[in-house]
Design a protein around this motif. Structure first.
Motif, PDB file in Angstrom:
ATOM      1  N   GLU A 270      36.606  22.893  41.241  1.00 54.12           N
ATOM      2  CA  GLU A 270      36.586  24.263  40.741  1.00 54.12           C
ATOM      3  C   GLU A 270      37.348  24.288  39.421  1.00 54.12           C
ATOM      4  OE1 GLU A 270      37.801  28.812  42.156  1.00 54.12           O
ATOM      5  OE2 GLU A 270      37.830  27.133  43.586  1.00 54.12           O
ATOM      6  N   GLY A 273      37.544  28.813  37.942  1.00 49.34           N
ATOM      7  CA  GLY A 273      36.775  29.662  38.836  1.00 49.34           C
ATOM      8  C   GLY A 273      35.322  29.291  38.960  1.00 49.34           C
ATOM      9  N   ALA A 348      31.232  31.363  38.891  1.00 49.64           N
ATOM     10  CA  ALA A 348      31.474  32.071  40.146  1.00 49.64           C
ATOM     11  C   ALA A 348      31.020  33.513  40.005  1.00 49.64           C
ATOM     12  CB  ALA A 348      32.957  32.019  40.500  1.00 49.64           C
TER      13      ALA A 348
END
Length: 372
Positions: A270, A273, A348
């Motif tokens: 990740e 985000g 995201a």
């Protein structure tokens, strides 16, 4: 400034030539005609403003150097008539010559554009013919296997072991047909804008672990090392089946083009985000001239009749479309003969506050065949 310099130089050259001529014969009757060529040249090679400046400079030079009395400019109204006529005619010549030059430039541009369109159409036809040939081969191969094993089963002469082998072969052929059909349907939906995402809140690590495990058998069959590094990733709003498809296609592509004893690795993390997927292999790599087209539909680096790797050449094109549907990006880097790296980044999506944390449940996707 360059166009005005050309105008000035052309007029000065004409003045020099005219002065030489004047030593042999009087130039008074053709004074203004001497300056038509520089006006035409300036209009053809530069712009309209420069040609008008050349017209004005030519008229003044003709009056000053080549009309009696020499080295004077017109003073009375009658003396302005010749130069006025020249300026009007010169302006008309400038406009016409400039339009002609512009028309020639536009004609050449249209010719170049038509040639480019023809090349593109010709290339598209070649790609279509190659794809149809590949498609017919890829569909015929599992169909022949299906028909062959079915006929053997109907003969009733197979032992139990061979009957099991026949059923396994029929199942593999049917699964291959299903994957090819799914690829074609996905590409058709993507081309018509009908491919849609069904986002839900999912635990991405479990999702990807399931895909990696489903690909281990294919890697082991080729004696490849398949490694997965999955970092801590929070719940994300993605289409789980399409994320599976992205990962499965990338891994399948890496496994296909990596020779025995090689290594395929996927790193999932990740970043700010976003979901970042990096698939690296130690395979044959991608030729430099093909790298810009590796995500194009129907393109294959090895598209000839003697190609070594099966597939329709749709897997990476589908991956790019699915990544872009998620609002992400994907890139490929490779040195021919030294493997390839594919990096996909999916932003995201917003997570509704009232949604609970999803359970960690792995999902398994069938890999999509892809040819570079």
């Amino acid at each position: 400034m360059q166009s005005y310099a050309i105008a000035a130089v052309s007029v000065l050259v004409t003045v020099g030539v005219g002065l030489v001529i004047q030593q042999v014969a009087p130039t008074n009757p053709i004074a203004f005609l001497l300056f038509v060529p520089p006006v035409l040249a300036t209009a053809m090679w530069t712009d309209l403003r420069a040609s008008l400046v050349a017209t004005l400079m030519g008229g003044l030079a003709a009056e000053f150097f080549f009309r009696l009395p020499y080295y004077t400019l017109p003073k009375g109204p009658d003396e302005f008539v010749p130069i006025s006529l020249y300026l009007v005619i010169g302006a008309g010549i400038s406009v016409l010559a400039h339009r002609l030059a512009r028309a020639q430039v536009e004609a050449r541009a249209r010719e170049a554009e038509n040639a480019a369109l023809y090349r593109q159409a010709h290339e598209a036809n070649q790609l279509k013919d190659q794809f149809l040939a590949t498609l017919s081969h890829e569909l015929r191969t599992p169909l022949n296997a299906l028909l062959g094993w079915i006929q053997l089963l109907r003969s009733g002469q197979l032992s139990d072991a061979k009957r099991t082998r026949a059923l396994d072969a029929i199942e593999r052929s049917a699964e291959l047909q299903a994957r090819l059909t799914a690829d074609l349907l996905d590409v058709s939906a993507a081309m018509t804008g009908k491919l849609r995402l069904n986002r839900e809140l999912v635990q991405v690590p479990a999702l990807i672990e399931g895909v990696v495990e489903s690909m281990r058998g294919a890697a082991e069959d080729k004696h490849l090392q398949l490694h997965a590094t999955i970092g801590p990733i929070g719940p994300m709003m993605v289409d789980p089946s399409r994320v599976q498809q992205i990962v499965a296609n990338l891994l399948s592509n890496a496994i296909k083009f990596t020779p025995a004893g090689g290594r395929v690795e996927i790193v999932v993390s990740e970043v700010a985000g976003d979901l970042c997927l990096v698939v690296t292999d130690t395979g044959i790599g991608i030729p430099g001239d093909f790298l810009p087209y590796v995500f194009d539909r129907f393109r294959q680096a090895d598209a000839g009749p003697t190609r070594e790797h099966a597939g329709l050449g749709l897997g990476l094109a589908i991956v790019r479309h699915l990544v872009e549907l998620h609002g992400g990006t994907i890139a490929a880097a490779s040195t021919h003969g030294e493997g390839a790296t594919f990096t996909a980044r999916l932003p995201a999506a917003g997570i509704p506050a009232d949604l609970p944390t999803p359970p960690a449940r792995p999902r398994v996707a069938a890999p999509d065949p892809q040819s570079r």
